[in-house]
Design a protein around this motif. Structure first.
Motif, PDB file in Angstrom:
ATOM      1  N   GLN A 172       0.833  -1.203   0.000  1.00 37.29           N
ATOM      2  CA  GLN A 172       0.000   0.000   0.000  1.00 37.29           C
ATOM      3  C   GLN A 172       0.864   1.248   0.000  1.00 37.29           C
ATOM      4  N   ASN A 173       1.992   1.212   0.686  1.00 33.71           N
ATOM      5  CA  ASN A 173       2.891   2.370   0.717  1.00 33.71           C
ATOM      6  C   ASN A 173       3.429   2.701  -0.663  1.00 33.71           C
ATOM      7  N   ALA A 174       3.754   1.683  -1.429  1.00 25.47           N
ATOM      8  CA  ALA A 174       4.249   1.910  -2.782  1.00 25.47           C
ATOM      9  C   ALA A 174       3.169   2.558  -3.642  1.00 25.47           C
ATOM     10  N   PHE A 175       1.910   2.129  -3.465  1.00 25.80           N
ATOM     11  CA  PHE A 175       0.826   2.729  -4.234  1.00 25.80           C
ATOM     12  C   PHE A 175       0.603   4.192  -3.813  1.00 25.80           C
ATOM     13  N   ASP A 176       0.721   4.439  -2.508  1.00 24.71           N
ATOM     14  CA  ASP A 176       0.521   5.813  -2.019  1.00 24.71           C
ATOM     15  C   ASP A 176       1.559   6.760  -2.597  1.00 24.71           C
ATOM     16  N   VAL A 177       2.783   6.268  -2.751  1.00 24.45           N
ATOM     17  CA  VAL A 177       3.826   7.108  -3.343  1.00 24.45           C
ATOM     18  C   VAL A 177       3.465   7.457  -4.790  1.00 24.45           C
ATOM     19  N   THR A 178       2.964   6.459  -5.526  1.00 27.47           N
ATOM     20  CA  THR A 178       2.570   6.699  -6.910  1.00 27.47           C
ATOM     21  C   THR A 178       1.401   7.685  -6.994  1.00 27.47           C
ATOM     22  N   ASN A 179       0.439   7.493  -6.080  1.00 26.55           N
ATOM     23  CA  ASN A 179      -0.730   8.387  -6.072  1.00 26.55           C
ATOM     24  C   ASN A 179      -0.311   9.827  -5.726  1.00 26.55           C
ATOM     25  N   ASN A 180       0.654   9.955  -4.812  1.00 24.56           N
ATOM     26  CA  ASN A 180       1.149  11.274  -4.441  1.00 24.56           C
ATOM     27  C   ASN A 180       1.855  11.936  -5.621  1.00 24.56           C
ATOM     28  N   SER A 181       2.515  11.161  -6.455  1.00 25.53           N
ATOM     29  CA  SER A 181       3.174  11.711  -7.640  1.00 25.53           C
ATOM     30  C   SER A 181       2.147  12.335  -8.594  1.00 25.53           C
ATOM     31  N   VAL A 182       0.972  11.719  -8.673  1.00 30.70           N
ATOM     32  CA  VAL A 182      -0.103  12.270  -9.522  1.00 30.70           C
ATOM     33  C   VAL A 182      -0.551  13.640  -8.981  1.00 30.70           C
ATOM     34  N   GLU A 183      -0.728  13.692  -7.668  1.00 29.88           N
ATOM     35  CA  GLU A 183      -1.172  14.950  -7.066  1.00 29.88           C
ATOM     36  C   GLU A 183      -0.139  16.063  -7.263  1.00 29.88           C
ATOM     37  N   LEU A 184       1.142  15.713  -7.138  1.00 29.91           N
ATOM     38  CA  LEU A 184       2.190  16.700  -7.368  1.00 29.91           C
ATOM     39  C   LEU A 184       2.204  17.160  -8.823  1.00 29.91           C
ATOM     40  N   ALA A 185       1.964  16.246  -9.742  1.00 34.43           N
ATOM     41  CA  ALA A 185       1.937  16.608 -11.163  1.00 34.43           C
ATOM     42  C   ALA A 185       0.757  17.520 -11.466  1.00 34.43           C
ATOM     43  N   GLN A 186      -0.388  17.273 -10.805  1.00 27.21           N
ATOM     44  CA  GLN A 186      -1.555  18.139 -10.992  1.00 27.21           C
ATOM     45  C   GLN A 186      -1.281  19.559 -10.470  1.00 27.21           C
ATOM     46  N   ALA A 187      -0.612  19.642  -9.306  1.00 25.63           N
ATOM     47  CA  ALA A 187      -0.280  20.952  -8.749  1.00 25.63           C
ATOM     48  C   ALA A 187       0.691  21.699  -9.657  1.00 25.63           C
ATOM     49  N   SER A 188       1.661  20.972 -10.208  1.00 26.55           N
ATOM     50  CA  SER A 188       2.624  21.603 -11.115  1.00 26.55           C
ATOM     51  C   SER A 188       1.926  22.137 -12.363  1.00 26.55           C
ATOM     52  N   LEU A 189       0.940  21.388 -12.853  1.00 29.37           N
ATOM     53  CA  LEU A 189       0.209  21.846 -14.037  1.00 29.37           C
ATOM     54  C   LEU A 189      -0.591  23.125 -13.731  1.00 29.37           C
ATOM     55  N   LYS A 190      -1.246  23.146 -12.548  1.00 35.98           N
ATOM     56  CA  LYS A 190      -2.002  24.344 -12.170  1.00 35.98           C
ATOM     57  C   LYS A 190      -1.077  25.557 -12.079  1.00 35.98           C
ATOM     58  N   SER A 191       0.103  25.373 -11.504  1.00 39.11           N
ATOM     59  CA  SER A 191       1.044  26.474 -11.396  1.00 39.11           C
ATOM     60  C   SER A 191       1.494  26.953 -12.773  1.00 39.11           C
ATOM     61  N   ALA A 192       1.762  26.004 -13.653  1.00 42.02           N
ATOM     62  CA  ALA A 192       2.203  26.367 -15.006  1.00 42.02           C
ATOM     63  C   ALA A 192       1.095  27.108 -15.758  1.00 42.02           C
ATOM     64  N   LEU A 193      -0.141  26.654 -15.580  1.00 37.25           N
ATOM     65  CA  LEU A 193      -1.262  27.336 -16.238  1.00 37.25           C
ATOM     66  C   LEU A 193      -1.424  28.779 -15.717  1.00 37.25           C
ATOM     67  N   ALA A 194      -1.229  28.941 -14.389  1.00 35.98           N
ATOM     68  CA  ALA A 194      -1.344  30.274 -13.810  1.00 35.98           C
ATOM     69  C   ALA A 194      -0.242  31.184 -14.322  1.00 35.98           C
ATOM     70  N   GLN A 195       0.977  30.656 -14.395  1.00 39.85           N
ATOM     71  CA  GLN A 195       2.084  31.451 -14.893  1.00 39.85           C
ATOM     72  C   GLN A 195       1.876  31.827 -16.360  1.00 39.85           C
ATOM     73  N   ARG A 196       1.283  30.909 -17.118  1.00 39.38           N
ATOM     74  CA  ARG A 196       1.002  31.224 -18.522  1.00 39.38           C
ATOM     75  C   ARG A 196      -0.050  32.326 -18.619  1.00 39.38           C
ATOM     76  N   GLN A 197      -1.068  32.290 -17.723  1.00 32.92           N
ATOM     77  CA  GLN A 197      -2.096  33.324 -17.733  1.00 32.92           C
ATOM     78  C   GLN A 197      -1.526  34.693 -17.381  1.00 32.92           C
ATOM     79  N   VAL A 198      -0.586  34.689 -16.413  1.00 35.23           N
ATOM     80  CA  VAL A 198       0.061  35.961 -16.056  1.00 35.23           C
ATOM     81  C   VAL A 198       0.830  36.507 -17.244  1.00 35.23           C
ATOM     82  N   ALA A 199       1.530  35.633 -17.945  1.00 34.33           N
ATOM     83  CA  ALA A 199       2.299  36.062 -19.117  1.00 34.33           C
ATOM     84  C   ALA A 199       1.367  36.575 -20.212  1.00 34.33           C
ATOM     85  N   GLN A 200       0.217  35.933 -20.372  1.00 37.39           N
ATOM     86  CA  GLN A 200      -0.748  36.362 -21.383  1.00 37.39           C
ATOM     87  C   GLN A 200      -1.305  37.755 -21.049  1.00 37.39           C
TER      88      GLN A 200
END
Length: 406
Positions: A163-191
């Motif tokens: 279960q710990n190994a799965f939790d690490v993988t699931n946490n990687s998804v959440e981190l990737a989602q947060a990174s995408l939101k940040s990138a989208l916000a930075q792109r909006q600021v640039a726009q």
């Protein structure tokens, strides 16, 4: 016995008694006649004077009399102040960049959304490209994280991973989602930054000040243009604090501005400053002025009268025509060319015009003496001028009266 030639004293007195009484009677009669004659002369003189007075006619000038006119009478307060725009904005830079071109100048009319100036956008366009690349990278990482989670979810069900190994993988998804939101916000600021290289007018109005030229380097929040909307102005007028209780919202102001000749403008009181100015102890009154034709400009000085009280149409006479008799207000009215005293009840006064409203006691069109003339009293006969008594000159400037013998 010898007899002498002497006359007895008693006989002498008896002889002269009658002549003495006669002389005394004559003296008394003469004195009485003199008194009677003097009294008769005085009465005759008085009668002559009285007759002369009753036959005396005072010839009046046109400025000495007037007809009471029926009109509205207002009490007003003289005020003055400067005109300022109701709507005024200073357009400021939202980005730091070099001014590439300015498209408007002072005095030009602009509309809301119109482009005023453009900045050099090369640097900001490059930043936008970089942010778009960051978004692409974040989306790719999120896709890979989702695949790993799906694979590990299947392995977890088969108990191939913990279960710990799965939790690490699931946490990687959440981190990737947060990174995408940040990138989208930075792109909006640039726009947005790139869009802000084209500066647009936020209101309809006229350019009153241009603060930059092409080639200038501006920083964030630097002033670029000042725009005023002249369709509505505000007259800011200082008023003594003791006059403020008489001023109400909605009162009408009629005013003039130098350079416009006889043209008159109007406005209504929209606001009253609740605090007095330090030093002058005056309070600012704000009068809204419609200026649809944009004839008036910001900063012009205006002088006018604020109507404090408005009355209904009633007879109006000059204040100088009002007299005091036994503590009451009266006027000298002419009836058949004879002066009569008429008690009146007064209403609204206008000290600036020098007139007062008559509530009772005077009919419209009644002729009254509008000046204090020596010798004219109730009962005096007068001769009016050949021209009709004036009603448009409520303030006689040179009262005159000529006495004629009848």
């Amino acid at each position: 016995m010898t007899t002498t030639g002497r006359v007895p004293a008693s006989s002498f007195l008896r002889r002269w008694r009658l002549p003495l009484f006669g002389l005394l009677a004559i003296t008394i009669a003469a004195a009485g006649y003199l008194v009677y004659a003097k009294k008769s002369n005085a009465e005759a003189k008085a009668n002559v004077e009285k007759e002369n007075k009753t036959s005396m006619v005072f010839e009046l000038a046109a400025i000495d009399v007037l007809k009471s006119e029926v009109r509205d009478l207002n009490t007003s307060l003289a005020i003055s102040g400067s005109l300022v725009p109701f709507s005024q904005v200073t357009v400021r830079a939202k980005v730091g960049a070099e001014v590439r071109e300015t498209l408007v100048q002072e005095g030009m009319a602009v509309t809301k959304g119109q482009i005023l100036t453009r900045f050099d956008a090369a640097d900001l366009r490059a930043r936008l490209t970089a942010q778009e690349a960051s978004v692409d990278e974040a989306q790719a990482k999120l896709g890979m994280a989702n695949k790993n989670r799906k694979s590990n979810e299947s392995l977890l069900k088969q108990n191939y991973i913990s279960q710990n190994a799965f939790d690490v993988t699931n946490n990687s998804v959440e981190l990737a989602q947060a990174s995408l939101k940040s990138a989208l916000a930075q792109r909006q600021v640039a726009q947005l930054a790139l869009a802000d290289t084209e500066v647009k007018s936020p209101i309809d109005g006229i350019i009153s000040k241009r603060h930059v030229q092409a080639g200038d380097k501006v920083s964030l929040d630097s002033p670029l243009f000042t725009i005023v909307n002249l369709s509505q102005l505000i007259l800011e007028a200082p008023v003594p604090a003791y006059e403020i209780p008489r001023i109400k919202i909605g009162q009408l102001l009629s005013f003039k501005v130098d350079g416009f000749g006889a043209r008159s403008f109007s406005g209504k009181v929209s606001r009253i400053n609740p605090a007095a100015e330090t030093g002058s102890r005056s309070m600012l009154v704000y009068v809204a002025v419609n200026n649809a034709d944009a004839a008036l400009k910001a900063g012009m000085f205006a002088k006018g009268s604020l109507i404090l009280e408005k009355s209904t149409a009633m007879p109006v006479i000059p204040l100088v025509a009002v007299r005091q008799q036994n503590g009451k207000d009266v006027v000298y009215k002419l009836v058949n060319n004879v002066v009569q005293v008429q008690a009146v009840s007064l209403g609204v006064r206008n000290e600036d015009e020098g007139v007062v409203q008559v509530l009772e006691g005077l009919d419209p069109g009644a002729i009254v003496i509008s000046a204090k003339l020596d010798g004219i009293k109730p009962g005096s006969k007068v001769s009016l001028p050949k021209v009709e008594a004036k009603s448009d000159n409520p303030m006689p400037t040179k009262p005159t009266a000529t006495t004629l013998k009848g």
